[in-house]
Design a protein around this motif. Structure first.
Motif: not given
Length: 79
Positions: A21-26, A31-36
């Protein structure tokens, strides 16, 4: 249409999210939606490859014995 769903995660996954989260800024939900979405895309790719293979087999398109032998030799596998 967007729908909210609860996501249970083990400690390792939660820790990974805490790092990302902190390294990506999202936010986590993005992030969970992108993984799915990535999982769905991979599944679609696998299904398309399997479907194409079945259609090729139905047309009688198979590797020759020589082609298979070359693959076995390349990877050091006994037929």
């Amino acid at each position: 249409m967007s729908k909210t769903i609860p996501v249970e995660r083990d400690d390792r996954t939660a820790t990974t999210l805490d790092i990302l989260v902190p390294s990506n800024g999202e936010p986590r939900d993005v992030l969970i939606a992108r993984a799915i979405a990535a999982m769905q895309a991979h599944n679609d790719w696998v299904v398309a490859k399997i479907t194409a293979g079945i259609k090729a087999a139905d047309r009688g398109e198979f590797a020759s014995d020589a082609e298979m032998q070359a693959i076995f030799e390349k990877y050091g596998v006994e037929p």
